[in-house]
Enzyme design. Structure first.
Site, PDB file in Angstrom:
ATOM      1  N   HIS A  35       0.854  -1.190   0.000  1.00  0.00           N
ATOM      2  CA  HIS A  35       0.000   0.000   0.000  1.00  0.00           C
ATOM      3  C   HIS A  35       0.885   1.232   0.000  1.00  0.00           C
ATOM      4  O   HIS A  35       1.866   1.293   0.742  1.00  0.00           O
ATOM      5  CB  HIS A  35      -0.915  -0.026   1.232  1.00  0.00           C
ATOM      6  CG  HIS A  35      -2.049   0.956   1.162  1.00  0.00           C
ATOM      7  ND1 HIS A  35      -2.886   1.053   0.063  1.00  0.00           N
ATOM      8  CD2 HIS A  35      -2.494   1.878   2.048  1.00  0.00           C
ATOM      9  CE1 HIS A  35      -3.805   1.993   0.289  1.00  0.00           C
ATOM     10  NE2 HIS A  35      -3.580   2.515   1.486  1.00  0.00           N
ATOM     11  N   ARG A  37      -6.440  -1.515  -6.693  1.00  0.00           N
ATOM     12  CA  ARG A  37      -7.508  -1.479  -5.689  1.00  0.00           C
ATOM     13  C   ARG A  37      -8.097  -0.073  -5.674  1.00  0.00           C
ATOM     14  O   ARG A  37      -7.600   0.807  -4.991  1.00  0.00           O
ATOM     15  CB  ARG A  37      -6.947  -1.814  -4.303  1.00  0.00           C
ATOM     16  CG  ARG A  37      -6.303  -3.182  -4.198  1.00  0.00           C
ATOM     17  CD  ARG A  37      -5.909  -3.480  -2.752  1.00  0.00           C
ATOM     18  NE  ARG A  37      -5.095  -2.438  -2.168  1.00  0.00           N
ATOM     19  CZ  ARG A  37      -3.760  -2.455  -2.147  1.00  0.00           C
ATOM     20  NH1 ARG A  37      -3.083  -3.450  -2.666  1.00  0.00           N
ATOM     21  NH2 ARG A  37      -3.103  -1.452  -1.586  1.00  0.00           N
ATOM     22  N   CYS A  82     -27.422  21.619  14.037  1.00  0.00           N
ATOM     23  CA  CYS A  82     -28.074  20.800  15.071  1.00  0.00           C
ATOM     24  C   CYS A  82     -27.894  19.311  14.730  1.00  0.00           C
ATOM     25  O   CYS A  82     -27.351  18.974  13.681  1.00  0.00           O
ATOM     26  CB  CYS A  82     -29.568  21.093  15.123  1.00  0.00           C
ATOM     27  SG  CYS A  82     -29.998  22.831  15.279  1.00  0.00           S
TER      28      CYS A  82
END
Ligand SMILES: *Cc1c(COP(=O)(O)O)cnc(C)c1O
Length: 372
Positions: free
Chosen positions: A160, A215, A308
């Site tokens: 990776h 990937r 909120c």
């Protein structure tokens, strides 16, 4: 219940398959897309995304964990499904039952997995510099020991990239370490299986690599992490739009406040729209202070005050006749205006992967197949 009753994610499935073709067009012969659908396909809905990609020909998928992977199988997804993260070794039987491949995270993990006595398909991770997962890429002896373990059938070897979006020299160095390790394995008569080390930024910032998979997550969803330039850009379209209903419209006199802590204070007569999306849907509470906007009637309207849990306030004073039931766009297009995921993520102090994967599952999900 209607998916568009309150607040929802809208998926453009034609964009998804178009993005798949764009990534495929960048791959060398024999290399295929492994679609990364972890975190509910980055908030897009893993079932819908994986089924759509499977219909478009994708035969390999990646998930973060065993639950995500087995959910894909239960949704009818075939082919290779790879768990990228940790699965407790004692769940080896579950991996086998669902025919799910597991990443070998390190040598100790490989031994524990093998010790379960269950035949498993695994992909061997090599650590080429990120220092998260993988055997040290330079440690051929360790790789040989793992490949010799009983019950583990190595069908792929992977790494990776940790700086493919920011550091070309380090990225080149990682690629070189990966291929050196793979060549050493092959030279000692071992089969590394299908090779893969590029995620989306590895495709965007490296020329085509002699691998079996890329990937891809982000690129399939049609959005980069941020606005930095890419070396090999692709023509992609965002898959996801985010929309919510206007719940109420109200007029404030100059000097009146609104929302929690009265964090908004009207300096002039102001019309506010109460939009039915809040921090429980994945938006930051301080989006107003960060310059956040929503689109209403094709115009940008500032988010004001504190967000909120289930609502936000937008200043629609200049936006024309906004009414309850109108649709506000938080990500996506409305008439001439567009708020991209990259823009919203930047306002949130995040990257798009982070923003999208945090979108709440309570948001409705609607799909469009037509080109807009
Ligand atoms: C998330 C992930 C990917 C996909 O990354 P994108 O940048 O979304 O393409 C690929 N490989 C691994 C190991 C990952 O964790």
């Amino acid at each position: 219940m209607r998916a568009t009753a309150r607040a929802w994610r809208e998926l453009d499935l034609a964009a998804l398959t178009g993005n798949l073709r764009a990534v495929e067009a960048r791959l060398p012969p024999g290399c295929r897309v492994m679609a990364v659908v972890k975190a509910d396909a980055y908030g897009h809905g893993a079932k819908t995304v994986a089924r759509t990609l499977q219909r478009a020909g994708v035969r390999a998928f990646a998930a973060a964990c065993l639950d995500e992977a087995s959910a894909l199988r239960r949704a009818g997804v075939g082919g290779e499904i790879l768990v990228l993260g940790y699965t407790p070794p004692e769940l080896a039987g579950v991996l086998a039952r669902w025919r799910i491949a597991q990443t070998v995270l390190d040598e100790d993990y490989a031994c524990r997995l093998s010790a379960q006595g269950v035949p498993l398909r695994v992909h061997l991770a090599l650590d080429t510099g990120m220092h998260r997962f993988g055997l040290p890429a330079g440690d051929l002896a360790a790789a040989r020991r793992v490949l010799a373990l009983p019950h583990l059938h190595v069908v792929g070897t992977m790494s990776h990239l940790c700086a493919a979006d920011s550091d070309p020299a380090e990225t080149e160095a990682q690629a070189a370490r990966f291929f050196a390790a793979v060549r050493a394995l092959e030279a000692s008569g071992l089969d590394p299986g299908r090779l893969h080390f590029q995620a989306s930024y590895g495709v965007w910032n490296l020329p085509p690599q002699p691998c079996g998979y890329v990937r891809a997550g982000l690129a399939l969803y049609g959005v980069p992490s941020d606005s930095r330039p890419l070396l090999y850009p692709m023509a992609l379209r965002p898959v996801l739009s985010l929309r919510a209903r206007v719940a109420s419209v109200r007029d404030l006199a100059a000097g009146e406040g609104a929302g929690y802590d009265l964090a908004f204070r009207a300096e002039r007569p102001t019309r506010l729209a109460v939009v039915a999306m809040g921090y429980a849907d994945g938006l930051p509470r301080d989006l107003g202070r960060r310059g956040g906007e929503v689109l209403l009637r094709g115009r940008r309207c500032p988010v004001v005050g504190l967000v909120c849990m289930d609502q936000l306030l937008a200043d629609v004073t200049g936006a024309g006749p906004v009414r309850s039931g109108d649709i506000a766009t938080v990500i996506g297009r409305d008439g001439p205006e567009e708020i991209t995921a990259v823009e919203l993520a930047a306002r949130c102090g995040a990257i798009t992967n982070e923003l999208l994967s945090r979108l709440s599952r309570r948001l409705g999900l609607v799909t469009r197949r037509q080109k807009s």
